[in-house]
Each structure stands twice: as structure tokens, then as C-alpha cells.
Design a protein around this motif. Structure first.
Motif, PDB file in Angstrom:
ATOM      1  N   ASN A  39      55.605  45.007  40.400  1.00 60.31           N
ATOM      2  CA  ASN A  39      54.595  43.944  40.704  1.00 60.31           C
ATOM      3  C   ASN A  39      53.252  44.637  40.245  1.00 60.31           C
ATOM      4  N   THR A  40      52.176  43.880  40.587  1.00 59.06           N
ATOM      5  CA  THR A  40      50.857  44.354  39.983  1.00 59.06           C
ATOM      6  C   THR A  40      50.562  45.542  40.411  1.00 59.06           C
ATOM      7  N   SER A  99      50.541  38.959  35.234  1.00 57.48           N
ATOM      8  CA  SER A  99      49.316  38.183  35.358  1.00 57.48           C
ATOM      9  C   SER A  99      49.339  36.895  36.222  1.00 57.48           C
ATOM     10  N   TYR A 100      50.513  36.413  36.847  1.00 61.01           N
ATOM     11  CA  TYR A 100      50.838  35.218  37.603  1.00 61.01           C
ATOM     12  C   TYR A 100      50.561  35.773  39.114  1.00 61.01           C
ATOM     13  N   ASP A 101      50.265  34.968  40.080  1.00 59.81           N
ATOM     14  CA  ASP A 101      50.162  35.188  41.479  1.00 59.81           C
ATOM     15  C   ASP A 101      51.706  35.763  42.062  1.00 59.81           C
ATOM     16  N   GLU A 102      52.489  35.267  41.435  1.00 64.34           N
ATOM     17  CA  GLU A 102      53.939  35.665  41.971  1.00 64.34           C
ATOM     18  C   GLU A 102      54.016  37.402  42.045  1.00 64.34           C
ATOM     19  N   LYS A 104      51.872  39.352  42.737  1.00 64.77           N
ATOM     20  CA  LYS A 104      51.000  40.149  43.468  1.00 64.77           C
ATOM     21  C   LYS A 104      51.935  40.579  45.042  1.00 64.77           C
ATOM     22  N   THR A 105      52.814  39.816  45.000  1.00 69.64           N
ATOM     23  CA  THR A 105      53.587  40.111  46.313  1.00 69.64           C
ATOM     24  C   THR A 105      55.322  40.348  45.930  1.00 69.64           C
ATOM     25  N   GLN A 329      43.843  29.822  34.320  1.00 66.29           N
ATOM     26  CA  GLN A 329      44.746  30.250  35.222  1.00 66.29           C
ATOM     27  C   GLN A 329      45.389  31.577  34.897  1.00 66.29           C
TER      28      GLN A 329
END
Length: 423
Positions: A39-40, A99-102, A104-105, A329
Motif C-alpha cells: 500500500n502507500t 496514487s488512489y485513496d484505496e 492508503k488503507t 484527483q
């Protein structure tokens, strides 16, 4: 001075000799399958398996150079001397997903496949992924022994049926493209061959491909699918196809991709290819392109030709998108870092881009006025951002589907890349 000059020439000759293809490689392809995951916060690279296919269809000269930097690089070293003997660059869907929010978690994994020449002796392979600040974020180092009994032979006795659409003038110095059928049932293969021919003609209707057409080899690979079409998750449509492609990648309704890269390369084993264009048997709008991986496009839409050409600009030449969103975005390009893509800039190192193509007196940045419509300049709005990232022209094939041509900067970048591989 004369002695120094002679020594320099000698060293150059020794280096050229050291990089001869036949000194380190056989005429075969080593395919290395990896899994990228994380993940990130943390990313990992894991080796999956090794494969060997007959013949090598990539570059045989300039083995240790890359024409574009990419978001990652694979470097091959001779184990005995530790000298670099092969290098290539790439981008991946995994890095885009970060680079997407998904990301991050939720950790996820992605398949990735890379092709290198089959070594004669033991090699050390280093694979490195870079973040959007062009800094290493994950790296893996491993050895490959060419006599390893677990290297799977593939493509030697069976090959997917394929048709030659375009033959090069010189088969020893050409760029090889494979069109792959996706979502075509066996009875629909004549339609696929027609679709691939039309898409190929669309590419070679654009400069500089048009003028350098004789440097390309193109085949159409008849990969059969059980179902016709492709999956559209947002409409609860799921199909059984050769590459399990689908729209709604990263929840974007027009983003059409496949995550099954191993299946794709299995279907291509033994076929002359280096660059891959997947044609999807659908009239639903969408596509995607990833540097030195593949590009994928719908086959039956009024904008098919425009999308195929645009996505090939990504996957073949490493060109960036030149449009921006009202609300950014996808913060891919930090404004204090110069992007590696040749057709966009943040002005941090603009002298390395197309500064030499701008006429004296042109303001930088350049106002998007009617008088400047055909002028190479520095126009704000590119790389998905409306501010802080700039493009060379007001319009281009990498900006809109309506633009009939690549802009002069993109044309030069593509021509340089073709020269890199064929001269």
C-alpha cells in the motif's frame, strides 16, 4: 594529449566489445514473472517464476541504455564481472494504483512480467520501482542461473495462431508489435483480424509512424475467448475472456485494463513481439496504456482509432496525458520535480525538454490564444492538473481525441525512440 586520446578510443572500443549481445546472451527470451504488493506505506517485490521462450525480439544494441526513464527499471548484471549488460524501463498499474485513496488503507497485489535476453551464464537482476519524486520506493535483487531446471520452457512446441499484418524492411533491426484478441470467440476471429488491421492503419496514418513504417513488424494474435465482449462491473456484466479484462479499473468507468499479465504473455509465448496492443471486442468506450507493458482499447467505437493511437503513445513512447481535471484527483506530478515524460514539464528543468523548439520571443508560460494555436510553447494544464504542469501545444493527440495529429514535440520524442531501437 595524443596518448590520452588513444587511451580514450581504446576504452570506448573495449566497452563496445563488452556490450556485444552475443558475448552475454543467446537468441532466446527469459521471461521473469513478479508480484508487486503493498500500500502507500510499504511496497514489496516478490519473484514468482522464470520462463524461457525461443528467440529474442527486443533490442540487440544499446543494451545498457534506456530511451525514457519510466517509473521503474530492470537492470541485468553479469555475475562474474558485476558489469551491467542489459537495462530496460517500464511503468506499472501497481504504481498508478498507489496514487488512489484505496491504497492508503488496503494492501493489494499485481502481476508484472518482464522480458530480458536469455543469458549464457549466471546473472544478477535488480528491479527498482520509483515514486512520483523519482526516488526508489521498492527494490529487489536476485540471481538467475540459466541452467536452472525450474525455468519453464514455453512457446517451443505450441503457439497461439497468429497472422502477419506488416513485415519490416530489416527483420534484424525492427520494432515488433503484437495485437492480441480479447473477448473474441473462435468464430469471431475474422472480425478481429479486420479490427487489428484497421487499428494498425490508424497508427501508421500518424507521423512519425507513417514515415518510418518499414521499421515495424506487426502480428495479430488470435487468442480465443469463451464469451464475446468484456466485463463491465458497474453494470454487473462479467465475461469469461482470454485476459479477464474489465472496465471500471480503480472505479473509473472508462478505464479498461487487464490484471492478468501472465496469461497475456503465455498466449504470446514463441510469437515475435515486444510491444502489446490488446483489442477488446466491445463498443463501450475506454482503454488504457502502460509504458513497456501493454495498451488496451475497445475495438468497436467511433473513437477506437483515436484511442488506440493515444494509448500507444503511452505504452510505446512513454508520453504523458496532456489534459487536466477541474479537480485534480490523481496528484501524480509534484510541481517541484521535473517529470521524466518528454511531453510535459513543471518548468523545474525545462531546458531538458523542448526549449530548443520554441521560437524566440515566445513567452513562457505561453498564453492559450488563437494566435498561438499552432505555436509550440508552454501551455498550462497537463498531467491531470490544471495548474503547475505544462504541455507543448494547445492541442495534441495526447490531449484530445479530436486532435488529428501528435504535436511536434511528441512527434520528435516518438521518432527518437524509433531511432533508438532501430539504428
Amino acid at each position: 594529449m595524443k596518448k590520452i586520446l588513444l587511451l580514450s578510443v581504446l576504452l570506448l572500443n573495449l566497452n563496445a566489445k563488452a556490450q556485444r549481445f552475443e558475448d552475454y546472451f543467446t537468441d532466446a527470451t527469459l521471461r521473469i514473472d513478479y508480484t508487486f504488493s503493498g500500500n502507500t506505506k510499504h511496497q514489496e517485490i516478490a519473484l514468482d517464476k522464470l520462463n524461457c521462450s525461443p528467440r529474442w525480439y527486443g533490442k540487440r544494441r544499446r543494451l545498457t541504455e534506456v530511451p525514457v526513464e519510466g517509473n521503474g527499471q530492470i537492470i541485468v548484471r553479469d555475475h562474474r564481472s558485476d558489469s551491467i549488460i542489459y537495462k530496460n524501463s517500464f511503468s506499472t498499474l501497481f504504481q498508478e494504483w498507489l496514487s488512489y485513496d484505496e491504497a492508503k488503507t488496503t494492501p493489494r497485489s499485481f502481476e508484472n512480467v518482464f522480458l530480458v535476453p536469455m543469458p549464457k551464464d549466471t546473472i544478477d537482476v535488480t528491479l527498482t520501482l520509483y515514486d512520483n519524486r523519482r526516488k526508489p520506493m521498492a527494490s529487489m535483487h536476485h540471481q538467475v542461473v540459466p541452467t536452472d531446471i525450474l525455468i519453464r520452457k514455453i512457446g517451443y512446441d505450441r503457439q497461439t495462431p497468429h497472422v502477419q499484418l506488416l513485415a519490416p524492411k530489416d527483420s534484424t533491426a525492427c520494432i515488433r508489435i503484437a495485437f492480441v484478441a480479447e473477448g473474441y470467440r473462435p468464430a469471431e476471429m475474422p472480425t478481429f483480424i479486420s479490427d487489428a488491421t484497421h487499428a494498425m492503419n490508424a497508427i501508421f496514418a500518424h507521423e512519425p509512424f507513417k514515415g518510418l513504417k518499414d521499421r515495424f513488424s506487426v502480428v495479430a494474435v488470435e487468442a480465443p475467448s469463451k464469451d464475446s465482449g468484456t466485463s463491465i462491473p458497474s453494470k454487473d456484466i462479467w465475461k469469461h475472456t482470454a485476459l479477464s479484462s474489465h472496465f471500471d479499473t480503480f472505479y473509473s468507468d472508462r478505464y479498461l485494463t487487464t490484471l492478468h499479465l501472465k496469461d497475456m504473455h503465455d498466449l504470446l509465448a514463441g510469437i515475435p513481439y515486444e510491444h502489446i496492443i490488446v483489442l477488446v471486442n466491445t463498443d463501450h468506450y475506454g482503454g488504457g496504456g502502460i509504458l513497456n507493458s501493454y495498451n488496451l482499447s475497445m475495438a468497436h467505437h467511433r473513437l477506437t482509432n483515436a484511442v488506440v493511437v493515444h494509448e500507444f503513445g503511452h505504452s510505446f513512447a512513454g508520453l504523458a496525458d496532456e489534459y487536466g481535471y477541474d479537480f485534480e484527483q490523481i496528484p501524480i506530478y509534484p510541481h517541484d520535480i521535473e517529470p521524466w515524460e518528454p511531453n510535459i514539464t513543471t518548468l523545474t528543468r525545462f531546458r531538458d525538454k523542448w526549449a530548443d523548439m520554441i521560437k524566440k520571443g515566445t513567452p513562457v508560460p505561453t498564453p492559450a490564444t488563437e494566435n498561438n494555436r499552432q505555436r509550440v510553447g508552454v501551455y498550462e494544464g497537463a498531467g491531470y492538473a490544471l495548474k503547475g504542469v505544462y504541455r507543448p501545444m494547445q492541442d495534441c493527440r495526447m490531449r484530445t481525441n479530436e486532435s488529428p495529429d501528435f504535436c511536434p514535440v511528441c512527434q520528435r520524442a516518438i521518432a527518437r525512440l524509433i531511432d533508438f531501437y532501430t539504428r
